[in-house]
Design a protein around this motif. Structure first.
Motif, PDB file in Angstrom:
ATOM      1  N   ILE A  31       0.812  -1.211   0.000  1.00  0.00           N
ATOM      2  CA  ILE A  31       0.000   0.000   0.000  1.00  0.00           C
ATOM      3  C   ILE A  31       0.856   1.275   0.000  1.00  0.00           C
ATOM      4  O   ILE A  31       0.596   2.171  -0.800  1.00  0.00           O
ATOM      5  N   PRO A  32       1.873   1.398   0.860  1.00  0.00           N
ATOM      6  CA  PRO A  32       2.671   2.625   0.802  1.00  0.00           C
ATOM      7  C   PRO A  32       3.304   2.853  -0.571  1.00  0.00           C
ATOM      8  O   PRO A  32       3.289   3.970  -1.088  1.00  0.00           O
ATOM      9  N   VAL A  33       3.803   1.804  -1.177  1.00  0.00           N
ATOM     10  CA  VAL A  33       4.403   1.931  -2.513  1.00  0.00           C
ATOM     11  C   VAL A  33       3.345   2.345  -3.525  1.00  0.00           C
ATOM     12  O   VAL A  33       3.591   3.189  -4.391  1.00  0.00           O
ATOM     13  N   LEU A  34       2.154   1.784  -3.399  1.00  0.00           N
ATOM     14  CA  LEU A  34       1.061   2.142  -4.304  1.00  0.00           C
ATOM     15  C   LEU A  34       0.726   3.636  -4.185  1.00  0.00           C
ATOM     16  O   LEU A  34       0.567   4.329  -5.185  1.00  0.00           O
ATOM     17  N   VAL A  35       0.646   4.122  -2.952  1.00  0.00           N
ATOM     18  CA  VAL A  35       0.336   5.544  -2.730  1.00  0.00           C
ATOM     19  C   VAL A  35       1.443   6.421  -3.286  1.00  0.00           C
ATOM     20  O   VAL A  35       1.185   7.394  -3.996  1.00  0.00           O
ATOM     21  N   TRP A  36       2.685   6.084  -2.989  1.00  0.00           N
ATOM     22  CA  TRP A  36       3.793   6.919  -3.476  1.00  0.00           C
ATOM     23  C   TRP A  36       3.898   6.860  -4.997  1.00  0.00           C
ATOM     24  O   TRP A  36       4.195   7.870  -5.626  1.00  0.00           O
ATOM     25  N   ALA A  37       3.649   5.707  -5.595  1.00  0.00           N
ATOM     26  CA  ALA A  37       3.668   5.610  -7.059  1.00  0.00           C
ATOM     27  C   ALA A  37       2.563   6.461  -7.661  1.00  0.00           C
ATOM     28  O   ALA A  37       2.761   7.124  -8.686  1.00  0.00           O
ATOM     29  N   LEU A  38       1.408   6.479  -7.026  1.00  0.00           N
ATOM     30  CA  LEU A  38       0.291   7.286  -7.517  1.00  0.00           C
ATOM     31  C   LEU A  38       0.603   8.779  -7.380  1.00  0.00           C
ATOM     32  O   LEU A  38       0.447   9.543  -8.325  1.00  0.00           O
ATOM     33  N   VAL A  39       1.062   9.186  -6.212  1.00  0.00           N
ATOM     34  CA  VAL A  39       1.300  10.605  -5.946  1.00  0.00           C
ATOM     35  C   VAL A  39       2.514  11.141  -6.711  1.00  0.00           C
ATOM     36  O   VAL A  39       2.429  12.169  -7.375  1.00  0.00           O
ATOM     37  N   PHE A  40       3.637  10.438  -6.617  1.00  0.00           N
ATOM     38  CA  PHE A  40       4.871  10.976  -7.169  1.00  0.00           C
ATOM     39  C   PHE A  40       5.145  10.551  -8.610  1.00  0.00           C
ATOM     40  O   PHE A  40       5.814  11.247  -9.344  1.00  0.00           O
ATOM     41  N   GLY A  41       4.649   9.392  -8.990  1.00  0.00           N
ATOM     42  CA  GLY A  41       4.935   8.904 -10.333  1.00  0.00           C
ATOM     43  C   GLY A  41       3.816   9.160 -11.309  1.00  0.00           C
ATOM     44  O   GLY A  41       3.977   9.847 -12.313  1.00  0.00           O
ATOM     45  N   PHE A  42       2.656   8.651 -11.005  1.00  0.00           N
ATOM     46  CA  PHE A  42       1.522   8.715 -11.926  1.00  0.00           C
ATOM     47  C   PHE A  42       0.950  10.126 -12.029  1.00  0.00           C
ATOM     48  O   PHE A  42       0.828  10.691 -13.099  1.00  0.00           O
ATOM     49  N   ALA A  43       0.616  10.725 -10.898  1.00  0.00           N
ATOM     50  CA  ALA A  43      -0.045  12.032 -10.912  1.00  0.00           C
ATOM     51  C   ALA A  43       0.892  13.143 -11.380  1.00  0.00           C
ATOM     52  O   ALA A  43       0.455  14.088 -12.030  1.00  0.00           O
ATOM     53  N   ALA A  44       2.176  13.020 -11.074  1.00  0.00           N
ATOM     54  CA  ALA A  44       3.117  14.075 -11.429  1.00  0.00           C
ATOM     55  C   ALA A  44       3.882  13.778 -12.715  1.00  0.00           C
ATOM     56  O   ALA A  44       4.575  14.636 -13.228  1.00  0.00           O
ATOM     57  N   GLY A  45       3.742  12.574 -13.243  1.00  0.00           N
ATOM     58  CA  GLY A  45       4.519  12.187 -14.415  1.00  0.00           C
ATOM     59  C   GLY A  45       3.876  12.593 -15.722  1.00  0.00           C
ATOM     60  O   GLY A  45       2.752  13.081 -15.779  1.00  0.00           O
ATOM     61  N   GLU A  46       4.617  12.392 -16.778  1.00  0.00           N
ATOM     62  CA  GLU A  46       4.116  12.733 -18.107  1.00  0.00           C
ATOM     63  C   GLU A  46       3.183  11.661 -18.651  1.00  0.00           C
ATOM     64  O   GLU A  46       2.236  11.959 -19.348  1.00  0.00           O
ATOM     65  N   SER A  47       3.477  10.404 -18.351  1.00  0.00           N
ATOM     66  CA  SER A  47       2.683   9.291 -18.855  1.00  0.00           C
ATOM     67  C   SER A  47       1.613   8.918 -17.847  1.00  0.00           C
ATOM     68  O   SER A  47       1.880   8.218 -16.876  1.00  0.00           O
ATOM     69  N   ARG A  48       0.401   9.395 -18.057  1.00  0.00           N
ATOM     70  CA  ARG A  48      -0.680   9.131 -17.106  1.00  0.00           C
ATOM     71  C   ARG A  48      -1.597   8.046 -17.642  1.00  0.00           C
ATOM     72  O   ARG A  48      -2.761   8.269 -17.935  1.00  0.00           O
ATOM     73  N   THR A  49      -1.035   6.869 -17.738  1.00  0.00           N
ATOM     74  CA  THR A  49      -1.802   5.703 -18.161  1.00  0.00           C
ATOM     75  C   THR A  49      -1.727   4.669 -17.050  1.00  0.00           C
ATOM     76  O   THR A  49      -0.859   4.741 -16.171  1.00  0.00           O
ATOM     77  N   LEU A  50      -2.630   3.702 -17.078  1.00  0.00           N
ATOM     78  CA  LEU A  50      -2.565   2.636 -16.082  1.00  0.00           C
ATOM     79  C   LEU A  50      -1.283   1.833 -16.236  1.00  0.00           C
ATOM     80  O   LEU A  50      -0.697   1.388 -15.250  1.00  0.00           O
ATOM     81  N   ALA A  51      -0.832   1.656 -17.473  1.00  0.00           N
ATOM     82  CA  ALA A  51       0.427   0.939 -17.696  1.00  0.00           C
ATOM     83  C   ALA A  51       1.595   1.721 -17.088  1.00  0.00           C
ATOM     84  O   ALA A  51       2.499   1.135 -16.487  1.00  0.00           O
ATOM     85  N   GLY A  52       1.568   3.046 -17.221  1.00  0.00           N
ATOM     86  CA  GLY A  52       2.604   3.874 -16.617  1.00  0.00           C
ATOM     87  C   GLY A  52       2.563   3.808 -15.099  1.00  0.00           C
ATOM     88  O   GLY A  52       3.596   3.787 -14.436  1.00  0.00           O
ATOM     89  N   PHE A  53       1.350   3.762 -14.545  1.00  0.00           N
ATOM     90  CA  PHE A  53       1.178   3.628 -13.102  1.00  0.00           C
ATOM     91  C   PHE A  53       1.757   2.299 -12.626  1.00  0.00           C
ATOM     92  O   PHE A  53       2.479   2.236 -11.630  1.00  0.00           O
ATOM     93  N   ARG A  54       1.475   1.220 -13.358  1.00  0.00           N
ATOM     94  CA  ARG A  54       2.000  -0.105 -13.006  1.00  0.00           C
ATOM     95  C   ARG A  54       3.527  -0.126 -13.088  1.00  0.00           C
ATOM     96  O   ARG A  54       4.205  -0.652 -12.208  1.00  0.00           O
ATOM     97  N   ARG A  55       4.085   0.470 -14.141  1.00  0.00           N
ATOM     98  CA  ARG A  55       5.545   0.519 -14.277  1.00  0.00           C
ATOM     99  C   ARG A  55       6.182   1.291 -13.127  1.00  0.00           C
ATOM    100  O   ARG A  55       7.214   0.884 -12.581  1.00  0.00           O
ATOM    101  N   CYS A  56       5.565   2.394 -12.744  1.00  0.00           N
ATOM    102  CA  CYS A  56       6.076   3.189 -11.626  1.00  0.00           C
ATOM    103  C   CYS A  56       6.017   2.382 -10.336  1.00  0.00           C
ATOM    104  O   CYS A  56       6.961   2.381  -9.553  1.00  0.00           O
ATOM    105  N   TYR A  57       4.900   1.688 -10.116  1.00  0.00           N
ATOM    106  CA  TYR A  57       4.769   0.842  -8.926  1.00  0.00           C
ATOM    107  C   TYR A  57       5.853  -0.226  -8.920  1.00  0.00           C
ATOM    108  O   TYR A  57       6.552  -0.414  -7.923  1.00  0.00           O
ATOM    109  N   ASN A  58       5.998  -0.932 -10.031  1.00  0.00           N
ATOM    110  CA  ASN A  58       6.969  -2.025 -10.095  1.00  0.00           C
ATOM    111  C   ASN A  58       8.403  -1.537  -9.933  1.00  0.00           C
ATOM    112  O   ASN A  58       9.240  -2.250  -9.386  1.00  0.00           O
ATOM    113  N   SER A  59       8.696  -0.323 -10.375  1.00  0.00           N
ATOM    114  CA  SER A  59      10.065   0.179 -10.229  1.00  0.00           C
ATOM    115  C   SER A  59      10.373   0.565  -8.788  1.00  0.00           C
ATOM    116  O   SER A  59      11.530   0.648  -8.403  1.00  0.00           O
TER     117      SER A  59
END
Length: 78
Positions: A31-59
């Motif tokens: 859960i913490p990784v999911l939240v941080w991936a959403l806040v810092f990676g997905f919401a603030a990133g250029e690629s706002r797709t579910l695939a991009g969210f998954r890649r950010c989470y996995n990284s």
């Protein structure tokens, strides 16, 4: 980033997720990784797709989750 992680530490996020019923059992999803991936990676990133969210989470996560397993966990409760 440091302010947010201090304001919402991992322990708080895990406890809050359990209280809300998001976490039914201990599993691969962190859960913490999911939240941080959403806040810092997905919401603030250029690629706002579910695939991009998954890649950010996995990284960020200790264990990666397959695409099907990741998308399966994206429920209305979550």
């Amino acid at each position: 980033m440091r302010r947010l992680t201090t304001l919402f530490p991992s322990e708080f996020l895990e406890e809050h997720a359990e209280e809300l019923g998001v976490v039914e059992r201990e599993g691969k999803l962190q859960i913490p990784v999911l939240v941080w991936a959403l806040v810092f990676g997905f919401a603030a990133g250029e690629s706002r797709t579910l695939a991009g969210f998954r890649r950010c989470y996995n990284s960020t996560a200790d264990e990666t989750i397959s695409p099907g397993g990741f998308y399966h966990r994206l429920t209305p409760t979550l």
